[in-house]
Write an enzyme that holds these catalytic residues in place. Structure first.
Site, PDB file in Angstrom:
ATOM      1  N   HIS A 183       2.463  10.594  -2.755  1.00  0.00           N
ATOM      2  CA  HIS A 183       2.829  11.784  -2.271  1.00  0.00           C
ATOM      3  C   HIS A 183       3.455  12.609  -3.233  1.00  0.00           C
ATOM      4  O   HIS A 183       3.833  11.964  -4.292  1.00  0.00           O
ATOM      5  CB  HIS A 183       3.925  11.458  -0.943  1.00  0.00           C
ATOM      6  CG  HIS A 183       3.182  11.014   0.217  1.00  0.00           C
ATOM      7  ND1 HIS A 183       3.969  10.713   1.317  1.00  0.00           N
ATOM      8  CD2 HIS A 183       1.993  10.661   0.591  1.00  0.00           C
ATOM      9  CE1 HIS A 183       3.023  10.067   2.021  1.00  0.00           C
ATOM     10  NE2 HIS A 183       1.645  10.135   1.775  1.00  0.00           N
ATOM     11  N   HIS A 232       1.029   2.430  11.617  1.00  0.00           N
ATOM     12  CA  HIS A 232       0.302   3.033  10.524  1.00  0.00           C
ATOM     13  C   HIS A 232      -1.107   2.954  11.125  1.00  0.00           C
ATOM     14  O   HIS A 232      -1.565   1.852  11.249  1.00  0.00           O
ATOM     15  CB  HIS A 232       0.640   2.354   9.199  1.00  0.00           C
ATOM     16  CG  HIS A 232       0.251   3.288   8.197  1.00  0.00           C
ATOM     17  ND1 HIS A 232      -1.229   3.169   7.765  1.00  0.00           N
ATOM     18  CD2 HIS A 232       0.720   4.369   7.292  1.00  0.00           C
ATOM     19  CE1 HIS A 232      -1.318   3.785   6.656  1.00  0.00           C
ATOM     20  NE2 HIS A 232      -0.490   4.487   6.451  1.00  0.00           N
TER      21      HIS A 232
END
Length: 429
Positions: free
Chosen positions: A108, A174
């Protein structure tokens, strides 16, 4: 009597009448109590953990420490937890000058100084060394060999060189690693891009053209190649202590799992998440009416795709998804259009295997994962944008029912918070 359903939509709600349809259930997270005294719970988790020794016990005699903190996209209570960790470390004799906090961003974007201050507080940011992990800076990584699944293992050097290694984070579902938290702080958190890319590709079936590996899905740990590769990699790094949080559907702290047995602690957190966010279903429906959870979870299409994935297991093979999401900021991913322009599933998979990234995965979800499903969006997105995605747009539930050819007494589930709700099939009555 007409049944009215109110679902989150942007910063407001929308009303829907499901008259004429057979409602199989409204699937939403269970009510789970909030921990009222957060400070006391954090101290207890660090000083008297359920899974192994206390932090102070293992810190004595150590010369340096490193603390991994998740990025801004996860609710981990870092601002409340990290000060207590620092208190225990300095009490053990480790000075602040020998403690480093790594923002475990994985692949990220790195956090700005202001974002770090918002995450940790100004005092900690100004007095402790805080660094972003950079997965593409190979000089900052150390090679640790190859995992049993062929993943080249590159890990942040600062973490590996510290005497005491501490993980913080949050446990949640997730979509292909099973759950967040635990080993995910290491991979992808502080791993190199080659490590992350190879690991994440395991969500695809090993046989080219066979779609997703069914074991790489939300809520699955045992037999999930993505998760097992993450844990194998994490075991090589010498983790000493973990503290992971669990929040309920209202975003309030409901549990803390901690201790030196980091795998057992993480499993306990996963069990709590299942208890809160897993809705039981006894049969699959003709359709599902799902909200992405309202603002900020439906701010753009990139965010709402998770709700579509979560609800696929609730409908029949020929079933339909009615997705209500504002998407006030459009698609939300600059190069999603570029990926979706690859219309050939074969070429799309080739490109994804060559250079895995989450935007490409979403395109693959749409073009391959949803190819046999009908998706109708009730949204602020323009009709041409919706059709570009391969979906259809409706202005009302009645119009959506017509598009999906739903008849009198067709079965339906309603999911108010698709972003955080998954389904678990139980034996039919």
């Amino acid at each position: 009597m007409e049944e009215i359903i109110r679902l989150p939509y942007g910063k407001t709600e929308r009303e829907f009448s499901i008259e004429g349809l057979t409602l199989l259930g409204i699937l939403k997270p269970k009510r789970y109590p909030e921990i009222k005294d957060q400070k006391e719970a954090i101290y207890r988790a660090i000083r008297n953990p359920d899974y192994g020794q206390s932090l102070l016990e293992i810190a004595r005699g150590k010369g340096s420490a490193v603390i991994l903190v998740s990025d801004k996209t996860r609710r981990t209570l870092a601002k409340e937890i990290v000060p207590v960790i620092l208190e225990e470390l300095t009490k053990s004799g480790i000075p602040l000058s020998r403690i480093t906090i790594i923002i475990a961003v994985g692949a990220h974007p790195m956090l700005t100084r202001d974002e770090i201050k918002a995450l940790l507080g100004e005092e900690i940011t100004d007095t402790v060394t805080v660094v972003n992990h950079n997965c593409r800076d190979m000089s900052s990584l150390e090679y640790r060999g190859i995992s049993s699944r062929g993943t080249p293992i590159y890990i942040n050097k600062i973490f590996l060189e510290a005497d005491l290694k501490i993980l913080t984070g949050a446990v949640n579902y997730h979509d292909f690693a099973g759950f967040s938290g635990g080993a995910k702080s290491i991979l992808p958190g502080i791993s190199g891009f080659p490590t992350i890319s190879h690991n994440h590709l395991m969500l695809l079936d090993p046989s080219f053209g066979s779609g997703y590996n069914p074991m790489a899905s939300a809520g699955v740990l045992d037999g999930n190649p993505v998760h097992e590769d993450m844990e194998e990699t994490a075991e090589l790094t010498g983790i000493d202590f973990i503290i992971n949080t669990v929040v309920n559907a209202d975003g309030k702290l409901s549990g803390i799992v901690s201790g030196t047995d980091w795998k057992k602690a993480h499993r306990a957190g996963c069990k709590m998440i299942e208890e809160i966010f897993s809705a039981e279903i006894r049969e699959k429906a003709d359709a599902v009416l799902v909200s992405a959870g309202g603002y900020p979870f439906d701010i753009n299409f990139y965010q709402v795709m998770k709700s579509v994935i979560n609800t696929m297991q609730m409908i029949k093979d020929d079933g339909g998804i009615i997705l209500t999401a504002s998407c006030s900021e459009g698609l939300g991913a600059d190069n999603l259009r570029e990926w979706l322009n690859i219309e050939s599933p074969v070429r799309l998979e080739e490109e994804l295997r060559k250079d895995f990234n989450m935007i490409g995965k979403i395109a693959y979800d749409i073009r391959v994962g949803l190819k046999d499903k009908k998706v109708v969006m009730i949204t602020d997105l323009p009709k041409e944008e919706v059709e570009f995605l391969g979906f259809q747009k409706a202005d009302s539930l009645e119009e959506a029912k017509e598009i999906l050819s739903l008849r009198e007494n067709s079965t339906i589930y309603v999911v108010p918070y698709g972003n955080i709700t998954t389904a678990r099939r139980v034996n039919p009555l």
